[in-house]
Scaffold this motif. Structure first.
Motif, PDB file in Angstrom:
ATOM      1  N   ASP A 247      51.151  65.827  39.664  1.00 34.01           N
ATOM      2  CA  ASP A 247      51.449  66.984  38.821  1.00 34.01           C
ATOM      3  C   ASP A 247      50.567  67.020  37.580  1.00 34.01           C
ATOM      4  O   ASP A 247      50.233  68.083  37.076  1.00 34.01           O
ATOM      5  N   PHE A 248      50.205  65.845  37.097  1.00 33.60           N
ATOM      6  CA  PHE A 248      49.442  65.757  35.859  1.00 33.60           C
ATOM      7  C   PHE A 248      48.279  64.796  36.081  1.00 33.60           C
ATOM      8  O   PHE A 248      48.436  63.584  35.948  1.00 33.60           O
ATOM      9  N   PRO A 249      47.093  65.310  36.460  1.00 32.87           N
ATOM     10  CA  PRO A 249      45.950  64.440  36.752  1.00 32.87           C
ATOM     11  C   PRO A 249      45.652  63.485  35.602  1.00 32.87           C
ATOM     12  O   PRO A 249      45.855  63.823  34.430  1.00 32.87           O
ATOM     13  N   PRO A 250      45.175  62.294  35.903  1.00 35.39           N
ATOM     14  CA  PRO A 250      44.880  61.306  34.849  1.00 35.39           C
ATOM     15  C   PRO A 250      43.866  61.816  33.835  1.00 35.39           C
ATOM     16  O   PRO A 250      43.901  61.422  32.668  1.00 35.39           O
ATOM     17  N   GLU A 251      42.946  62.704  34.279  1.00 30.79           N
ATOM     18  CA  GLU A 251      41.972  63.252  33.332  1.00 30.79           C
ATOM     19  C   GLU A 251      42.664  64.065  32.241  1.00 30.79           C
ATOM     20  O   GLU A 251      42.261  64.027  31.075  1.00 30.79           O
ATOM     21  N   LEU A 252      43.712  64.795  32.616  1.00 25.35           N
ATOM     22  CA  LEU A 252      44.442  65.589  31.628  1.00 25.35           C
ATOM     23  C   LEU A 252      45.254  64.695  30.696  1.00 25.35           C
ATOM     24  O   LEU A 252      45.386  64.982  29.501  1.00 25.35           O
ATOM     25  N   VAL A 253      45.800  63.625  31.247  1.00 27.78           N
ATOM     26  CA  VAL A 253      46.535  62.665  30.415  1.00 27.78           C
ATOM     27  C   VAL A 253      45.597  62.081  29.364  1.00 27.78           C
ATOM     28  O   VAL A 253      45.935  61.976  28.179  1.00 27.78           O
ATOM     29  N   SER A 254      44.394  61.719  29.819  1.00 24.50           N
ATOM     30  CA  SER A 254      43.398  61.148  28.907  1.00 24.50           C
ATOM     31  C   SER A 254      42.970  62.168  27.858  1.00 24.50           C
ATOM     32  O   SER A 254      42.828  61.840  26.676  1.00 24.50           O
ATOM     33  N   LEU A 255      42.755  63.414  28.294  1.00 20.99           N
ATOM     34  CA  LEU A 255      42.348  64.467  27.369  1.00 20.99           C
ATOM     35  C   LEU A 255      43.420  64.709  26.312  1.00 20.99           C
ATOM     36  O   LEU A 255      43.124  64.819  25.123  1.00 20.99           O
ATOM     37  N   HIS A 256      44.668  64.778  26.748  1.00 24.04           N
ATOM     38  CA  HIS A 256      45.768  65.031  25.815  1.00 24.04           C
ATOM     39  C   HIS A 256      45.841  63.936  24.754  1.00 24.04           C
ATOM     40  O   HIS A 256      46.020  64.212  23.555  1.00 24.04           O
TER      41      HIS A 256
END
Length: 292
Positions: A247-256
């Motif tokens: 649901d939440f790609p690791p790239e988005l987690v890192s970006l956030h």
């Protein structure tokens, strides 16, 4: 245009004309100051006896008058240019061609009164305004009033862009509260924070980072200083999409997480920063202690 829209547009024109009159009055006062100084020089010349006249140097006084005259004229030229632009936009709005004032014009101190009390833009398709209209309509009036108190409070880390957006968002909040029969709190006396010291900027950046880390909320969409970060995240989400089964790609987690760190450090990242919007590279956007 509806009757209400015409009334709002005409009110904007009248307000702009009032500003013109104020500036013309200021120009008159400037001329009067120069005339008063000139009369003082003449008076001094009349009282200087022949023996003193030869050694009296009036050049510094004359240079001072010239500098003041030039400075006053340049200031008035710039200010009247700002007002003329505002009148042009008001006239266009009266004819149905609505568009927000350019940031350089809207952030001018001459238009501060209008910025603080402007009518809500309920038709704009700008992402920040659209998201806030949707968010504002979904929360209680009590929550809206609380958010408005924070929303219209001048921020020490505001840029001209975020300051203009701040009071456009606040106008929407006021309209939503009034539409429900509520009484919104009045606007502040100024759009610029009084305390813009490094410590005040640091505290503000920590508050913004905390709000960002808390995740999606009405308060997030109502915060103008985080609007560009939301744009970055939305853009990355569209680019990356959702990975299969995630649901939440690791790239988005890192970006956030990276955005939170940068915001806390005083940066105000935007899509225009160099490098991919979802990279972990830092880009300096704002100096927290800088006088805006």
């Amino acid at each position: 245009m509806s009757t209400d829209q015409v009334s709002v547009a005409l009110a904007g024109v009248l307000d702009a004309l009032t500003l013109v009159q104020e500036q013309l009055d200021a120009l008159t006062e400037s001329g009067q100051r120069i005339e008063a100084t000139h009369r003082e020089i003449v008076h001094r010349l009349d009282t200087i006896d022949a023996g003193q006249a030869a050694v009296t140097d009036l050049t510094p006084i004359l240079e001072m008058i010239l500098r003041r005259s030039i400075d006053d004229r340049e200031i008035m030229k710039t200010q009247l240019g700002t007002i003329a632009t505002a009148i042009g936009f008001a006239h266009a709005a009266a004819n149905g061609n609505r568009a927000p004032l350019p940031v350089a014009v809207a952030s001018d101190p001459l238009l501060e009164r209008f910025i603080l009390t402007q009518p809500a833009d309920l038709a704009s398709e700008e992402r920040a305004l659209t998201d806030w209209r949707n968010a504002a309509s979904s929360i209680t009036t009590v929550e809206l009033i609380s958010l408005l108190n924070h929303q219209q409070q001048p921020s020490p880390t505001d840029t001209p862009e975020s300051r203009v957006l701040r009071y456009r968002l606040a106008a929407i909040t006021r309209a939503e509260i009034k539409g429900r029969g509520g009484e919104p709190p009045g606007p502040p006396s100024t759009a610029v924070a009084v305390d813009r010291t490094a410590s005040a900027c640091m505290i503000r950046s920590h508050q913004l980072a905390e709000l960002w880390r808390a995740g999606e909320s009405a308060a997030l969409y109502g915060e103008p200083e985080l609007a560009r970060a939301v744009d970055i995240f939305d853009d990355a989400e569209r680019r990356l999409g959702s990975a299969a089964g995630v649901d939440f790609p690791p790239e988005l987690v890192s970006l956030h997480s990276d955005l939170a760190t940068r915001i806390e450090a005083g940066d105000r990242p935007s899509i225009g920063d160099s490098g991919p919007v979802y990279s972990n590279e830092r880009a300096t956007a704002v100096e927290p202690g800088k006088d805006r």
